[in-house]
Scaffold this motif. Structure first.
Motif, PDB file in Angstrom:
ATOM      1  N   GLU A 150      90.517  53.743 -22.105  1.00 16.80           N
ATOM      2  CA  GLU A 150      89.975  54.100 -23.417  1.00 16.80           C
ATOM      3  C   GLU A 150      89.295  55.467 -23.421  1.00 16.80           C
ATOM      4  O   GLU A 150      88.761  55.893 -24.439  1.00 16.80           O
ATOM      5  CB  GLU A 150      88.985  53.013 -23.872  1.00 16.80           C
ATOM      6  CG  GLU A 150      89.676  51.696 -24.168  1.00 16.80           C
ATOM      7  CD  GLU A 150      88.712  50.547 -24.357  1.00 16.80           C
ATOM      8  OE1 GLU A 150      88.123  50.092 -23.343  1.00 16.80           O
ATOM      9  OE2 GLU A 150      88.530  50.104 -25.495  1.00 16.80           O
ATOM     10  N   HIS A 165      82.593  48.890 -41.023  1.00 18.24           N
ATOM     11  CA  HIS A 165      83.424  47.814 -40.493  1.00 18.24           C
ATOM     12  C   HIS A 165      83.455  46.610 -41.433  1.00 18.24           C
ATOM     13  O   HIS A 165      84.479  45.945 -41.552  1.00 18.24           O
ATOM     14  CB  HIS A 165      82.936  47.393 -39.101  1.00 18.24           C
ATOM     15  CG  HIS A 165      83.330  48.383 -38.039  1.00 18.24           C
ATOM     16  ND1 HIS A 165      82.911  48.277 -36.733  1.00 18.24           N
ATOM     17  CD2 HIS A 165      84.109  49.493 -38.079  1.00 18.24           C
ATOM     18  CE1 HIS A 165      83.414  49.280 -36.012  1.00 18.24           C
ATOM     19  NE2 HIS A 165      84.135  50.030 -36.814  1.00 18.24           N
ATOM     20  N   ASP A 215      84.930  53.358 -33.403  1.00 20.02           N
ATOM     21  CA  ASP A 215      86.341  53.253 -33.043  1.00 20.02           C
ATOM     22  C   ASP A 215      86.770  54.432 -32.184  1.00 20.02           C
ATOM     23  O   ASP A 215      87.628  54.297 -31.306  1.00 20.02           O
ATOM     24  CB  ASP A 215      87.182  53.173 -34.312  1.00 20.02           C
ATOM     25  CG  ASP A 215      86.866  51.899 -35.079  1.00 20.02           C
ATOM     26  OD1 ASP A 215      87.513  50.879 -34.806  1.00 20.02           O
ATOM     27  OD2 ASP A 215      85.922  51.908 -35.905  1.00 20.02           O
ATOM     28  N   LYS A 271      89.040  52.965 -28.959  1.00 20.66           N
ATOM     29  CA  LYS A 271      89.175  51.534 -28.668  1.00 20.66           C
ATOM     30  C   LYS A 271      90.616  51.218 -28.251  1.00 20.66           C
ATOM     31  O   LYS A 271      91.567  51.725 -28.845  1.00 20.66           O
ATOM     32  CB  LYS A 271      88.826  50.716 -29.906  1.00 20.66           C
ATOM     33  CG  LYS A 271      87.335  50.505 -30.098  1.00 20.66           C
ATOM     34  CD  LYS A 271      87.079  49.553 -31.268  1.00 20.66           C
ATOM     35  CE  LYS A 271      85.590  49.303 -31.419  1.00 20.66           C
ATOM     36  NZ  LYS A 271      85.276  48.588 -32.675  1.00 20.66           N
ATOM     37  N   ALA A 272      90.746  50.351 -27.266  1.00 20.29           N
ATOM     38  CA  ALA A 272      92.062  50.006 -26.722  1.00 20.29           C
ATOM     39  C   ALA A 272      93.009  49.513 -27.808  1.00 20.29           C
ATOM     40  O   ALA A 272      94.190  49.869 -27.832  1.00 20.29           O
ATOM     41  CB  ALA A 272      91.906  48.948 -25.632  1.00 20.29           C
ATOM     42  N   GLU A 273      92.479  48.722 -28.747  1.00 19.53           N
ATOM     43  CA  GLU A 273      93.346  48.158 -29.793  1.00 19.53           C
ATOM     44  C   GLU A 273      94.011  49.263 -30.620  1.00 19.53           C
ATOM     45  O   GLU A 273      95.135  49.098 -31.084  1.00 19.53           O
ATOM     46  CB  GLU A 273      92.533  47.217 -30.693  1.00 19.53           C
ATOM     47  CG  GLU A 273      91.391  47.927 -31.413  1.00 19.53           C
ATOM     48  CD  GLU A 273      90.456  46.969 -32.174  1.00 19.53           C
ATOM     49  OE1 GLU A 273      89.530  46.453 -31.508  1.00 19.53           O
ATOM     50  OE2 GLU A 273      90.641  46.771 -33.369  1.00 19.53           O
ATOM     51  N   HIS A 274      93.319  50.392 -30.779  1.00 21.65           N
ATOM     52  CA  HIS A 274      93.911  51.510 -31.525  1.00 21.65           C
ATOM     53  C   HIS A 274      94.926  52.254 -30.667  1.00 21.65           C
ATOM     54  O   HIS A 274      96.003  52.621 -31.134  1.00 21.65           O
ATOM     55  CB  HIS A 274      92.836  52.483 -32.001  1.00 21.65           C
ATOM     56  CG  HIS A 274      91.846  51.846 -32.932  1.00 21.65           C
ATOM     57  ND1 HIS A 274      92.224  51.017 -33.961  1.00 21.65           N
ATOM     58  CD2 HIS A 274      90.492  51.934 -32.982  1.00 21.65           C
ATOM     59  CE1 HIS A 274      91.144  50.596 -34.611  1.00 21.65           C
ATOM     60  NE2 HIS A 274      90.081  51.137 -34.031  1.00 21.65           N
ATOM     61  N   GLU A 313      96.777  51.243 -28.439  1.00 17.72           N
ATOM     62  CA  GLU A 313      98.042  50.523 -28.269  1.00 17.72           C
ATOM     63  C   GLU A 313      99.022  50.825 -29.396  1.00 17.72           C
ATOM     64  O   GLU A 313     100.227  50.918 -29.171  1.00 17.72           O
ATOM     65  CB  GLU A 313      97.776  49.012 -28.208  1.00 17.72           C
ATOM     66  CG  GLU A 313      97.386  48.559 -26.815  1.00 17.72           C
ATOM     67  CD  GLU A 313      96.610  47.249 -26.829  1.00 17.72           C
ATOM     68  OE1 GLU A 313      96.777  46.470 -27.790  1.00 17.72           O
ATOM     69  OE2 GLU A 313      95.832  47.031 -25.889  1.00 17.72           O
ATOM     70  N   THR A 314      98.497  50.990 -30.599  1.00 13.56           N
ATOM     71  CA  THR A 314      99.400  51.197 -31.746  1.00 13.56           C
ATOM     72  C   THR A 314      99.631  52.680 -32.044  1.00 13.56           C
ATOM     73  O   THR A 314     100.581  53.032 -32.740  1.00 13.56           O
ATOM     74  CB  THR A 314      98.838  50.540 -33.021  1.00 13.56           C
ATOM     75  OG1 THR A 314      97.539  51.092 -33.272  1.00 13.56           O
ATOM     76  CG2 THR A 314      98.727  49.044 -32.864  1.00 13.56           C
ATOM     77  N   ASP A 323     101.402  54.390 -20.228  1.00 14.45           N
ATOM     78  CA  ASP A 323     100.305  53.649 -20.862  1.00 14.45           C
ATOM     79  C   ASP A 323      99.121  54.583 -21.095  1.00 14.45           C
ATOM     80  O   ASP A 323      98.982  55.593 -20.417  1.00 14.45           O
ATOM     81  CB  ASP A 323      99.873  52.498 -19.941  1.00 14.45           C
ATOM     82  CG  ASP A 323     100.960  51.440 -19.821  1.00 14.45           C
ATOM     83  OD1 ASP A 323     101.685  51.236 -20.812  1.00 14.45           O
ATOM     84  OD2 ASP A 323     101.084  50.836 -18.729  1.00 14.45           O
TER      85      ASP A 323
END
Lengths: 418, 143
Positions: free
Chosen positions: A99, A203, A230, A251-254, A256-257, A280
């Motif tokens: 991240e 948020h 974020d 953030k990792a979730e972002h 990824e996409t 990655d």
């Protein structure tokens, strides 16, 4: 030896600005035959010897390209480079290494977020919310995004003291806001924005938050998990590290996409003319040979900051700010721009009707380095209806004597130009 | 105010005047005085067309051709910059365009103001000089 080296040895036990000062060779120089009083730290700070030594050591005996090299030098360089990332992860309390992305600096970090993350969230008719006190670097990338997406940038108004008008922020959030981009600390006013509260509110409305942390990271402990931001972008060169290196926490979730931003070496898994697959995070966002030397120098700067102690630094800088505010306020005709309750050690001011350029020129001749002008915050200057300000910004190596020199300099400016 | 003499002679006078001060402070105080003495440019001329860009301060210069000579008026909202504008006007105004184009302006160095010519100073003295010369250059044929 690890990426950071043994600079703790050089840091005085008790915080003594005179001793800390001795660690910075540039502060010993003279300008126009006078001792340099360096009060332009918000633009860029000076470098401690340990950071300079780290760069020299790397180039003298450790240099090699990172990743994929099978030879010893390359493995060592890779280890040091990735160890530095671990150092940054701990420094900002990021949840994981992927991240933390290396960038050229805050500006590039914000541009990366705007270019890669922006189009995923901001579409036609949407709003990107910024504040009126943003640096151009946290306005223009969003304007560019909005132009391509058919969206628009709106600004949260700022009060006369230089603080976010919170009710206005809440009101604006109810519009079609898809993203909030906000400074942690204003580079012109010194205002520390109530980030945690703002991020929570954003948020609640499903709005992700990009933070421009360039002016905060040198002055306070950053905890990205506590903030729950974020994205968080900052620069090494404002925190005693080398130029040309910065961090974008995401953030990792972002990540990824998000699609890759720049293509090239290191960011790929396999390349074929039919189809290329990507590496990655973080490497997916770090195309090309990175700025290895400055990454290592940056890790040394973090060692330095943590060695001195961020809380001790913050406390000392707050004392300096309070003293400078008092000394300048007692000079007739001095008007402080930015009088928020929560401030970092940035002091913007005007002296009567004297143009900031004139004031800066005279102060320069007196050996006092300040910044004058709009500080890349033209909308904010228009908000206050001023052409610019004189800005003195303090770091841990500045002294109370230097504040006195500034006050004497301002009186001299008044005599010559008032 | 239009001074007599060639560009070289006028520049020489300025160097002598600044030579009376032995420290930077005296020189700057004199420069500020010169700036204060320069008549303000009429507000109607403070337009985008007369604006010199690249300055932290606002600077306007209004050139005019009269009888084959170039005349300049100028102003700035910063006094040091205005002093520099005044010096340039004093040296260049009322001169033939060809002379203005060729003027070396070394006197700024001799009076200790050379660093203001550096582009990093953001006072636009360099772009000011360029604009003054460009106008003269455009009129070199009409002299």
């Amino acid at each position: 030896m690890n990426a950071t080296g043994a600079i703790q040895d050089h840091i005085p036990e008790k915080f003594d600005p005179a001793e800390v000062r001795n660690l910075f060779p540039a502060l010993a120089r003279e300008v126009y035959g006078k001792p340099l009083v360096y009060l332009d730290n918000a633009a860029s700070s000076q470098k401690p010897q340990a950071v300079i030594d780290r760069l020299v050591r790397y180039y003298s005996s450790e240099h090699s390209n990172v990743h994929r090299g099978v030879h010893l030098l390359s493995r060592e360089a890779t280890d040091a480079y990735e160890a530095a990332r671990k150092r940054v992860v701990a420094f900002i309390n990021a949840p994981s290494e992927p991240e933390v992305l290396y960038t050229r600096g805050t500006t590039e970090g914000i541009n990366l977020a705007a270019s890669s993350f922006g189009p995923l969230h901001v579409g036609k008719g949407d709003v990107v919310l910024v504040s009126h006190m943003e640096h151009h670097s946290n306005i223009v990338p969003w304007q560019m995004l909005c132009e391509t997406q058919g969206a628009r940038v709106r600004a949260i108004p700022v009060s006369d003291t230089g603080e976010i008008i919170y009710e206005e922020f809440e009101r604006l959030l109810s519009e079609r806001v898809r993203l909030l981009a906000i400074a942690h600390v204003s580079n012109t006013l010194g205002t520390i924005n109530p980030l945690k509260r703002m991020i929570r509110h954003a948020h609640d409305m499903g709005v992700p938050v990009v933070v421009d942390g360039a002016q905060a990271a040198p002055h306070m402990k950053i905890d990205v998990q506590e903030l729950d931001c974020d994205f968080y972008a900052f620069s090494s060169h404002k925190m005693f590290g080398p130029t040309g290196i910065g961090i974008l926490y995401a953030k990792a979730e972002h990540l990824e996409t998000m699609p890759p931003w720049q293509g090239g070496g290191d960011m790929i898994e396999t390349v074929a003319f039919e189809k290329t697959t990507y590496n990655d995070p973080p490497h997916k966002f770090e195309a090309g040979t990175p700025n290895i030397a400055d990454v290592l120098g940056f890790a040394s700067a973090i060692d330095f900051l943590e060695g001195v102690g961020q809380n001790r630094i913050a406390a000392y800088e707050q004392d300096l700010l309070a003293y400078a505010t008092e000394r300048l306020s007692e000079i007739e005709g001095v008007r402080l721009i930015g009088t928020a309750t929560d401030k970092a050690s940035v002091l913007s001011f005007l002296i009567g009707d004297i143009h900031p350029y004139d004031a800066g020129t005279i102060l320069d001749r007196l050996g006092i380095a300040v910044r004058t002008g709009h500080h890349c915050t033209q909308p904010l200057m228009r908000r206050f209806d001023i052409p610019g300000t004189v800005r003195a910004s303090f770091a841990l190596y500045n002294t109370f004597d230097e504040v006195d020199a500034l006050a004497a300099g301002v009186r001299r400016v008044k005599e010559m130009l008032g | 105010m239009v001074a007599n003499g060639t560009i070289r002679e006028r520049a020489h006078d300025i160097v002598e005047e600044f030579g009376l001060f032995d420290d930077w402070m005296g020189k700057y105080e004199y420069l500020i005085e010169i700036g204060q003495a320069l008549p303000s440019l009429d507000n109607r001329y403070k337009t985008e067309a007369h604006r010199i860009h690249g300055c932290q301060a606002q600077v306007w210069v209004r050139p005019e051709m009269k009888n084959g000579l170039v005349f300049y008026e100028g102003d700035s909202d910063a006094l040091i910059t205005k002093g520099l504008v005044a010096l340039l006007i004093r040296v260049l105004s009322g001169q033939p365009p060809q002379e203005i184009v060729q003027a070396d302006l070394e006197f700024l160095d001799e009076i200790g103001m050379k660093d203001h010519l550096s582009s990093t100073r953001r006072n636009g003295l360099a772009s000011m000089v360029k604009q003054l010369k460009l106008f003269a250059l455009a009129h070199t044929g009409s002299a």
